[in-house]
Design an enzyme around this catalytic site. Structure first.
Site, PDB file in Angstrom:
ATOM      1  N   VAL A  21       0.871  -1.171   0.000  1.00 21.77           N
ATOM      2  CA  VAL A  21       0.000   0.000   0.000  1.00 21.77           C
ATOM      3  C   VAL A  21       0.910   1.224   0.000  1.00 21.77           C
ATOM      4  O   VAL A  21       2.073   1.151   0.389  1.00 21.77           O
ATOM      5  CB  VAL A  21      -0.955   0.021   1.216  1.00 21.77           C
ATOM      6  CG1 VAL A  21      -2.005  -1.067   1.093  1.00 21.77           C
ATOM      7  CG2 VAL A  21      -0.191  -0.116   2.528  1.00 21.77           C
ATOM      8  N   SER A  22       0.376   2.360  -0.436  1.00 20.44           N
ATOM      9  CA  SER A  22       1.229   3.521  -0.678  1.00 20.44           C
ATOM     10  C   SER A  22       1.568   4.311   0.574  1.00 20.44           C
ATOM     11  O   SER A  22       2.611   4.964   0.628  1.00 20.44           O
ATOM     12  CB  SER A  22       0.566   4.452  -1.701  1.00 20.44           C
ATOM     13  OG  SER A  22       0.403   3.785  -2.935  1.00 20.44           O
TER      14      SER A  22
END
Length: 217
Positions: A21-22
Site C-alpha cells: 500500500v502507498s
C-alpha cells in the site's frame, strides 16, 4: 521464521505473496487475506507501506532475495509491484527469465500469469516480451493523459478564480486588538489565542504575518 535467503533449499519451492500500500494510513489486510486463502504461510507474505515509484523497498528487496527457481510469487494486481512500468518490466523479466520463478497477478490471471508463457517455450517468451512492451506503452500513454488532464483541470480552475497553494492568513480587527494587548503584556499568549478561538499554531502564524506587514508600514 525459517530464513531461506542464504541456505540451500534442496529443491524446495516456495509460494510467496507480496502486498503493498502507498501510505502508512492504508490497510493491506485485503491483499493479505487473499494470500492466506491461497494457503500461503504468514511468514512468506511480504508487505510494504511505501510508494511504488521505485523498488528500493525493504520487504520487496527481502522477497526478491528469497526467490529461487521454481518459486511462485503472487500479487494482488500488477500495480502492487510498482508504479514505474519500465521498472515493472525490468523486475518481471528478472524474476521470470533470470531467477526462473513465476508471477501471478490475481486480478488478471488470464494475462498476468508467467506460467502460461513458460509452458509455450520460445514462442511464449516472445509473447511475454511483447505483452510487457505493450504494457509499458499503454501505461506511458495513460500517464501522459492523466498529466494532461491535471494541467487542463488546473488551467480551468485558475480561469474561474481558484487559487492553489497555501491559503492567505487573514488578519482581522479582533486579532489586532488582542495582539496589541498581548504585546503590552496585558494578556498571555494562551489567553489571547483562547479568546480568539484559534490554536496556538494559528495564532503565531497570524503574529508573524502581522509583524511582517508592520515592517513595511
Amino acid at each position: 521464521m525459517v530464513d531461506f535467503t542464504n541456505t540451500k533449499r534442496e529443491g524446495l519451492t516456495l509460494i510467496i505473496g507480496y502486498c503493498r500500500v502507498s501510505t502508512k494510513e492504508q490497510n493491506p489486510e485485503r491483499q493479505r487475506l487473499k494470500f492466506l486463502q491461497l494457503g500461503i504461510p504468514e511468514r512468506f507474505i511480504f508487505e510494504d507501506k511505501a510508494s511504488g515509484k521505485d523498488f528500493e523497498r525493504p520487504r520487496y528487496q527481502a522477497m526478491r532475495d528469497m526467490l529461487r527457481k521454481g518459486d511462485l510469487l503472487y500479487l494482488d494486481s500488477l500495480d502492487r509491484l510498482g508504479r514505474d512500468y519500465d521498472g515493472i518490466t525490468r523486475e518481471w523479466k528478472y524474476i521470470t527469465q533470470e531467477v526462473l520463478a513465476d508471477i501471478v497477478c490475481l486480478d488478471n490471471q488470464d494475462l498476468f500469469d508467467s506460467r502460461k508463457f513458460r509452458s509455450m517455450g520460445k514462442i511464449g517468451k516472445l509473447l511475454e516480451d511483447h505483452m510487457l512492451s505493450l504494457l509499458a506503452y499503454v501505461a506511458d500513454v495513460e500517464r501522459n493523459k492523466n498529466l494532461e488532464r491535471q494541467r487542463e483541470g488546473i488551467a480551468v480552475a485558475q480561469a474561474n478564480g481558484v487559487k492553489f497553494g497555501r491559503p492567505a492568513v487573514e488578519i482581522g480587527e479582533a486579532f489586532i486588538r488582542m495582539y496589541d494587548s498581548w504585546k503590552k503584556g496585558e494578556v498571555t499568549a494562551t489567553a489571547a489565542y483562547t479568546a480568539l478561538g484559534m490554536s496556538r499554531t494559528t495564532f503565531y502564524k497570524k503574529v508573524k504575518k502581522w509583524e511582517e506587514k508592520l515592517q513595511f508600514q
